[in-house]
Design an enzyme around this catalytic site. Sequence first.
Site, PDB file in Angstrom:
ATOM      1  N   TYR A 168       4.002 -29.313  -8.849  1.00  0.00           N
ATOM      2  CA  TYR A 168       3.440 -30.136  -9.686  1.00  0.00           C
ATOM      3  C   TYR A 168       3.766 -29.997 -11.237  1.00  0.00           C
ATOM      4  CZ  TYR A 168      -0.344 -26.852 -10.077  1.00  0.00           C
ATOM      5  OH  TYR A 168      -0.879 -25.504 -10.326  1.00  0.00           O
TER       6      TYR A 168
ATOM      7  N   HIS B  34       9.557  -9.114  -2.274  1.00  0.00           N
ATOM      8  CA  HIS B  34       9.310 -10.693  -2.345  1.00  0.00           C
ATOM      9  C   HIS B  34       9.298 -11.402  -3.635  1.00  0.00           C
ATOM     10  CE1 HIS B  34       8.136  -9.411   1.342  1.00  0.00           C
ATOM     11  NE2 HIS B  34       6.825  -9.371   1.294  1.00  0.00           N
TER      12      HIS B  34
ATOM     13  N   ALA C 103       4.468  -6.663  15.401  1.00  0.00           N
ATOM     14  CA  ALA C 103       4.933  -7.240  16.411  1.00  0.00           C
ATOM     15  C   ALA C 103       3.838  -8.201  16.935  1.00  0.00           C
ATOM     16  CB  ALA C 103       5.346  -6.211  17.459  1.00  0.00           C
TER      17      ALA C 103
HETATM   18  C1  BG6 Z   1       3.668  -8.365   3.202  1.00  0.00           C
HETATM   19  C2  BG6 Z   1       2.977  -6.962   2.624  1.00  0.00           C
HETATM   20  O1  BG6 Z   1       4.867  -8.186   2.912  1.00  0.00           O
HETATM   21  O2  BG6 Z   1       3.263  -9.530   2.616  1.00  0.00           O
HETATM   22  C3  BG6 Z   1       1.357  -7.414   2.624  1.00  0.00           C
HETATM   23  O3  BG6 Z   1       3.253  -5.963   3.154  1.00  0.00           O
HETATM   24  C4  BG6 Z   1       1.015  -8.826   2.097  1.00  0.00           C
HETATM   25  O4  BG6 Z   1       0.714  -6.474   1.715  1.00  0.00           O
HETATM   26  C5  BG6 Z   1       2.132  -9.712   2.717  1.00  0.00           C
HETATM   27  O5  BG6 Z   1      -0.173  -8.981   2.574  1.00  0.00           O
HETATM   28  C6  BG6 Z   1       1.621 -11.228   2.041  1.00  0.00           C
HETATM   29  O6  BG6 Z   1       2.611 -12.290   3.021  1.00  0.00           O
HETATM   30  P1  BG6 Z   1       2.092 -13.620   2.957  1.00  0.00           P
HETATM   31  O7  BG6 Z   1       3.270 -14.316   3.878  1.00  0.00           O
HETATM   32  O8  BG6 Z   1       0.637 -13.761   3.453  1.00  0.00           O
HETATM   33  O9  BG6 Z   1       2.056 -13.974   1.551  1.00  0.00           O
END
Ligand code: BG6
Length: 483
Positions: free
Chosen positions: A377, A249, A19
């Site tokens: 690139y 991600h 938060a």
């Molecule tokens: C988070 C992870 O989801 O993403 C972290 O829990 C990580 O471990 C972070 O550091 C990375 O995010 P960004 O946006 O800095 O690449």
Amino acid sequence: VPEIGCLSIIVLGASGDLAKKKTFPALFHLYCQGFLPPNEVHIFGYARTKISDDELRNRIRGYLVSERSASPSKDVSKFLQLIKYVSGSYDAAEGFQTLDKEISKHETSKNSLEGSSRRLFYLALPPSVYPSVCRMIRRYCMNKSNLGGWTRIVVEKPFGRDLGSAEELSSQIGELFDEPQIYRIDHYLGKELVQNLLVLRFANRFFLPLWNRDNIDNVQIVFREDFGTEGRGGYFDEYGIIRDIIQNHLLQVLCLVAMEKPVSLKPEHIRDEKVKVLQSVLPIKDEEVVLGQYEGYRDDPTVPDHSNTPTFATVILRIHNERWEGVPFILKAGKALNSRKAEIRVQFKDVPGDIFKCKKQGRNEFVIRLQPSEAMYMKLMVKQPGLEMSTVQSELDLSYRQRYQGVTIPEAYERLILDTIRGDQQHFVRRDELKAAWEIFTPLLHRIDNGEMNPIPYQAGSRGPAEADELLEKAGYVQTHGY
Ligand code: BG6
């Protein structure tokens, strides 16, 4: 048609790290850009700690000012005045009844504007309390305005630890809220160059005929951090790099790189295509996985002495469909490496009939750098300028900082929170997408959890285990200079 009426944003877990570092700063930036008009919006912090409004404001204040905020002090104070704090537990009626009273008070005072009431609950909390918090919201805090409006909830990963626990969590929340009310954030979907992927792929004639197994040799999606789990060892050790970064991600990025063209830009059409990609991924083979753990990780007092949690992993995924059969998608993520970078590298096959004998100089490669310094690139061969007819590898380079000077790229959270207010679920993970993502990684995760696969130690500040580079080479990646 813009919705009118008051908007209450309730940040649950208001005194926690997420938060303070992400949610409130993102709200602040939205406020500064006029997306949270003070005559409509009120922000509530909710947490267990008994503190006053001012104490919460003081805790947040330091995180709001960054290079992004133009006139900090004035804006910061005005923004902080919008925030009210309510304390209470996450599983008892009392706190939520008080919260509801406070929200309603605000709504009655603002509803002279005549409008609906919109309630956005942001759960900056560990998933263990999601079910009880959702139950409390459902019971006590739903939008009651007869002028319309909505109640939405925003949740963050980790959504469970494996397929079983994620499905259980999904059904618990699903019994209380409908899918259009649930916003599962994966903040990578809010990054500028991740959002650019659809445009890049489907608005450029260049890429249409090339984006397939006939031309592409391999795809890498890479996440590196040059720091360890400092301060988060306790959380991280329970999850590991696959649950922390790869299953969410990097897999989301893979979907956007590999999916077919959606019927339209409607969120459901896009998410339908993402699910199809995930469902086409073949089971992961043990020999296509390298795990690592950096030396010194276990020195963290919150990490057990014998932890076998990976802080690094390279995993090859294979997509069983007409476009991608035979093309390895190499997902790689690591903590405590030699640099901080997230990028997609699409490597093309060699040119057949190499009359220049330039194969050794490297292949065509298209690189999309998500961070830092957003860029795209293309590595390509050109004639070495001069009298000789020799070749050299060069780059067509689109660096955002140079090309879009003066344009501020919004933070991922800022964009995603705005989407939740607007009701756009395109950049959020749907329930079936989440399920398909867990299906891919659960067998591997269970093997790691059972100690059947162990991480290889690597030096902090290095490239990770050498075995990962060997795997990359075996998968067909040809290293070019400068990488
Ligand atoms: C988070 C992870 O989801 O993403 C972290 O829990 C990580 O471990 C972070 O550091 C990375 O995010 P960004 O946006 O800095 O690449």
